[in-house]
Design an enzyme around this catalytic site. Structure first.
Site, PDB file in Angstrom:
ATOM      1  N   ARG A 105       0.828  -1.199   0.000  1.00  0.00           N
ATOM      2  CA  ARG A 105       0.000   0.000   0.000  1.00  0.00           C
ATOM      3  C   ARG A 105       0.861   1.247   0.000  1.00  0.00           C
ATOM      4  O   ARG A 105       2.017   1.236   0.433  1.00  0.00           O
ATOM      5  CB  ARG A 105      -0.943   0.026   1.197  1.00  0.00           C
ATOM      6  CG  ARG A 105      -0.283   0.047   2.583  1.00  0.00           C
ATOM      7  CD  ARG A 105       0.154   1.422   3.043  1.00  0.00           C
ATOM      8  NE  ARG A 105       0.498   1.465   4.456  1.00  0.00           N
ATOM      9  CZ  ARG A 105       1.228   2.396   5.030  1.00  0.00           C
ATOM     10  NH1 ARG A 105       1.765   3.378   4.288  1.00  0.00           N
ATOM     11  NH2 ARG A 105       1.486   2.380   6.317  1.00  0.00           N
ATOM     12  N   GLU A 141      -6.802   7.289   7.530  1.00  0.00           N
ATOM     13  CA  GLU A 141      -5.691   8.060   8.096  1.00  0.00           C
ATOM     14  C   GLU A 141      -5.204   9.104   7.108  1.00  0.00           C
ATOM     15  O   GLU A 141      -4.914  10.245   7.473  1.00  0.00           O
ATOM     16  CB  GLU A 141      -4.550   7.126   8.480  1.00  0.00           C
ATOM     17  CG  GLU A 141      -3.333   7.857   9.026  1.00  0.00           C
ATOM     18  CD  GLU A 141      -2.224   6.922   9.465  1.00  0.00           C
ATOM     19  OE1 GLU A 141      -1.050   7.248   9.221  1.00  0.00           O
ATOM     20  OE2 GLU A 141      -2.535   5.865  10.044  1.00  0.00           O
ATOM     21  N   ARG A 145      -5.559   5.818   0.675  1.00  0.00           N
ATOM     22  CA  ARG A 145      -4.679   4.671   0.862  1.00  0.00           C
ATOM     23  C   ARG A 145      -4.908   3.757  -0.338  1.00  0.00           C
ATOM     24  O   ARG A 145      -6.004   3.204  -0.502  1.00  0.00           O
ATOM     25  CB  ARG A 145      -4.992   3.924   2.156  1.00  0.00           C
ATOM     26  CG  ARG A 145      -4.362   4.542   3.402  1.00  0.00           C
ATOM     27  CD  ARG A 145      -2.854   4.317   3.428  1.00  0.00           C
ATOM     28  NE  ARG A 145      -2.202   5.055   4.500  1.00  0.00           N
ATOM     29  CZ  ARG A 145      -1.959   4.554   5.703  1.00  0.00           C
ATOM     30  NH1 ARG A 145      -2.354   3.335   5.995  1.00  0.00           N
ATOM     31  NH2 ARG A 145      -1.335   5.281   6.609  1.00  0.00           N
ATOM     32  N   CYS A 198       0.855  11.093   8.746  1.00  0.00           N
ATOM     33  CA  CYS A 198       1.824  10.621   9.735  1.00  0.00           C
ATOM     34  C   CYS A 198       3.235  10.804   9.195  1.00  0.00           C
ATOM     35  O   CYS A 198       3.542  10.330   8.096  1.00  0.00           O
ATOM     36  CB  CYS A 198       1.568   9.157  10.053  1.00  0.00           C
ATOM     37  SG  CYS A 198       2.734   8.473  11.266  1.00  0.00           S
ATOM     38  N   THR A 229       5.902   9.290   9.769  1.00  0.00           N
ATOM     39  CA  THR A 229       6.621   8.042   9.498  1.00  0.00           C
ATOM     40  C   THR A 229       6.374   7.524   8.092  1.00  0.00           C
ATOM     41  O   THR A 229       7.071   6.613   7.633  1.00  0.00           O
ATOM     42  CB  THR A 229       6.237   6.940  10.504  1.00  0.00           C
ATOM     43  OG1 THR A 229       4.840   6.651  10.379  1.00  0.00           O
ATOM     44  CG2 THR A 229       6.542   7.370  11.916  1.00  0.00           C
ATOM     45  N   ARG A 289       4.229   0.557   2.226  1.00  0.00           N
ATOM     46  CA  ARG A 289       4.436  -0.580   3.123  1.00  0.00           C
ATOM     47  C   ARG A 289       4.128  -1.855   2.343  1.00  0.00           C
ATOM     48  O   ARG A 289       2.986  -2.085   1.939  1.00  0.00           O
ATOM     49  CB  ARG A 289       3.550  -0.483   4.361  1.00  0.00           C
ATOM     50  CG  ARG A 289       3.783  -1.598   5.368  1.00  0.00           C
ATOM     51  CD  ARG A 289       2.998  -1.369   6.655  1.00  0.00           C
ATOM     52  NE  ARG A 289       3.321  -2.396   7.622  1.00  0.00           N
ATOM     53  CZ  ARG A 289       2.692  -3.575   7.721  1.00  0.00           C
ATOM     54  NH1 ARG A 289       1.674  -3.853   6.897  1.00  0.00           N
ATOM     55  NH2 ARG A 289       3.042  -4.466   8.614  1.00  0.00           N
ATOM     56  N   ARG A 292       4.810  -7.538  12.687  1.00  0.00           N
ATOM     57  CA  ARG A 292       3.580  -7.201  13.410  1.00  0.00           C
ATOM     58  C   ARG A 292       2.740  -8.458  13.544  1.00  0.00           C
ATOM     59  O   ARG A 292       2.954  -9.446  12.854  1.00  0.00           O
ATOM     60  CB  ARG A 292       2.748  -6.161  12.661  1.00  0.00           C
ATOM     61  CG  ARG A 292       3.340  -4.778  12.530  1.00  0.00           C
ATOM     62  CD  ARG A 292       2.384  -3.879  11.768  1.00  0.00           C
ATOM     63  NE  ARG A 292       2.898  -2.534  11.577  1.00  0.00           N
ATOM     64  CZ  ARG A 292       2.275  -1.587  10.868  1.00  0.00           C
ATOM     65  NH1 ARG A 292       1.123  -1.865  10.281  1.00  0.00           N
ATOM     66  NH2 ARG A 292       2.789  -0.384  10.740  1.00  0.00           N
ATOM     67  N   GLU A 340      -1.578  -2.776  13.027  1.00  0.00           N
ATOM     68  CA  GLU A 340      -0.589  -2.048  13.817  1.00  0.00           C
ATOM     69  C   GLU A 340      -0.940  -2.014  15.297  1.00  0.00           C
ATOM     70  O   GLU A 340      -0.076  -2.054  16.159  1.00  0.00           O
ATOM     71  CB  GLU A 340      -0.464  -0.610  13.284  1.00  0.00           C
ATOM     72  CG  GLU A 340       0.608   0.210  13.956  1.00  0.00           C
ATOM     73  CD  GLU A 340       0.802   1.561  13.291  1.00  0.00           C
ATOM     74  OE1 GLU A 340       1.783   2.227  13.631  1.00  0.00           O
ATOM     75  OE2 GLU A 340      -0.023   1.920  12.442  1.00  0.00           O
TER      76      GLU A 340
END
Length: 340
Positions: free
Chosen positions: A22, A121, A125, A173, A175, A182, A212, A217
């Site tokens: 993604r 988020e 996405r 975010c 990060t 990812r 994970r 998450e």
């Protein structure tokens, strides 16, 4: 994002259940999720409805808005494991679940291998996924889909994805700055499991991977199946990160077979203890001129860069669009001790 530059693939003998890659994308002219207004969020959804209608071939599909979703559709999305829901403590603390569920929804193609979450988020996405371990095939579809969606958004609105020359694609975010990508597989690692999750985490750190549980998450670990992905987003190309994931998973699988055959346990650090959770979360208030906060995530980017001097300079500022403040921007790192 040239799939031809990727070398090899996941070992066909590895017990990989599924592959998912993604990226996040934000569209010029709309606020990021922590500070986006209700009108802007609805505007993103309206634009994407038009953009989705332009997708063709194996990318063509249907959009399902969360607002007014009927039970049959909702249950099907749950059964397909596509539906994102409210209640994530990080999103709540960062103010990303305001006006839920308005302006949010899910698009997927007919084969259910190409998905887009709208206003979760991030504004978008974009996800490519399928059963098995064909990482190259999943990556190829993702690259095709990102280009098609970007071209369609440009056609409908004249807007581009938010891209900075230094920080890459802009996300809610920090990060996810850079590629925002990812690439992950769900894979069984019984050999590593018998030696403990802490040792697997230490090994993944060496391989630039992130392990994970299979429940996301914020979820936990069950059995011997792990979600293994690339750790980094910034400073590498998409091809490099996919290559790291492929090579790393193949290495873990080879080592796992050795452990199952009786190889000695690897060295590794003990697992860190986690603090109990109350289960009650709320968005951070838009405060200004408060005292310097206690940033619980001491290893995070917020702890590194939001120094007392920076705090004093910015603590009194509210954004013109939505009244967003610095304490809201670092809310997750202040509230929780596990942020990056």
């Amino acid at each position: 994002m040239d799939v031809g530059k990727i070398k090899g693939n996941i070992d066909p003998s590895a017990p990989v259940h599924s592959t998912r890659i993604r990226v996040g994308r934000s569209i010029d002219g709309f606020g990021l999720s922590p500070g986006i207004t209700k009108e802007q969020r609805v505007g993103v959804e309206s634009l994407m409805k038009k953009a989705f209608a332009n997708l063709t071939g194996d990318l063509a599909g249907s959009y399902f808005p969360l607002t007014g979703m009927n039970e049959a559709v909702r249950q099907q999305l749950v059964d397909d494991h596509f539906l994102f829901v409210s209640g994530d403590r990080n999103l709540i603390a960062a103010g990303m679940e305001r006006d839920w569920p308005e302006g949010r929804g899910i698009f997927h193609n007919e084969k259910k291998t190409f998905l887009i979450w709208v206003n979760e988020e991030d504004q978008l996405r974009i996800i490519s996924m399928q059963m098995g371990g064909d990482v190259r095939g999943v990556f190829e579809r993702l690259a095709k889909g990102i280009k098609a969606v970007g071209d369609s958004v440009k056609q409908e609105s004249g807007k581009d994805f938010c891209l900075d020359a230094k920080y890459g694609y802009i996300h809610s975010c920090p990060t996810n700055l850079g590629t925002g990508m990812r690439a992950s597989v769900h894979v069984d690692l019984p050999g590593w499991t018998q030696h403990g999750v802490a040792k697997l985490q230490a090994r993944c750190e060496e391989l630039h991977l992130q392990p994970r549980g299979t429940r996301g998450e914020s979820g936990g670990q069950t059995g011997c199946t792990y979600d293994i992905s690339n750790k980094h987003r910034l400073g590498y190309s998409e091809v490099q990160l996919v290559q790291v994931m492929i090579d790393g998973v193949n290495t873990l699988w080879k080592e796992d077979q050795a452990f199952m055959a009786g190889a000695p346990a690897p060295a590794g650090a003990p697992a860190a203890a986690s603090k109990p959770s109350s289960g009650k979360y709320k968005a951070m208030e838009a405060q200004v001129n408060g005292p310097f906060p206690n940033i619980q995530s001491t290893h995070s980017l917020a702890a590194k860069y939001v120094t007392k001097d920076i705090w004093e300079k910015l603590k009194g500022i509210k954004t013109k669009t939505s009244g967003f403040t610095l304490i809201q921007a670092i809310a997750c790192a202040v509230e929780f001790d596990n942020q990056h």
